[in-house]
Enzyme design. Sequence first.
Site, short mmCIF file in Angstrom:
data_model
loop_
_atom_site.label_atom_id
_atom_site.label_comp_id
_atom_site.label_asym_id
_atom_site.label_seq_id
_atom_site.Cartn_x
_atom_site.Cartn_y
_atom_site.Cartn_z
N ARG A 124 3.36 3.00 -4.31
CA ARG A 124 2.47 1.96 -3.79
C ARG A 124 1.02 2.43 -3.79
O ARG A 124 0.12 1.67 -4.14
CB ARG A 124 2.90 1.53 -2.38
CG ARG A 124 4.21 0.76 -2.38
CD ARG A 124 4.66 0.40 -0.97
NE ARG A 124 4.80 1.63 -0.19
CZ ARG A 124 4.50 1.74 1.09
NH1 ARG A 124 4.04 0.72 1.77
NH2 ARG A 124 4.67 2.90 1.71
N ASN A 150 7.11 -2.29 -0.02
CA ASN A 150 8.49 -1.82 -0.16
C ASN A 150 9.44 -2.92 0.27
O ASN A 150 9.25 -3.55 1.31
CB ASN A 150 8.74 -0.59 0.71
CG ASN A 150 8.20 0.68 0.13
OD1 ASN A 150 7.94 0.78 -1.07
ND2 ASN A 150 8.02 1.68 0.97
#
Length: 103
Positions: free
Chosen positions: A32, A50
Amino acid sequence: MSEEGHAGGGIGDDAQRLTVWVHGHVQGVGFRWWTRSRALELGLVGHATNARDGRVCVIAEGPRPQLDALLGKLRGGNTPGRVDTVVESFDPARGGLSGFVER
């Protein structure tokens, strides 16, 4: 004003929304953060989140060429972890996004 300075996703009439589901070993490996860095370099707004099933969902808005560039980087093989599958869709931009964040 530069694209980075726009709030609320107001980055132009040609803006689109890219939604990407990234499958593989992409959680707990800096994926990320890496995605956020690439998106900011391209002047995009959105987030990388997520999912409970181990995938990462990337939402990005901006001009189509920059979205295509981000998609290419996600598929490019130089990401953290291991990307097995990338599933994308394009839609009209919705706005309401500011910066690019990890969730």
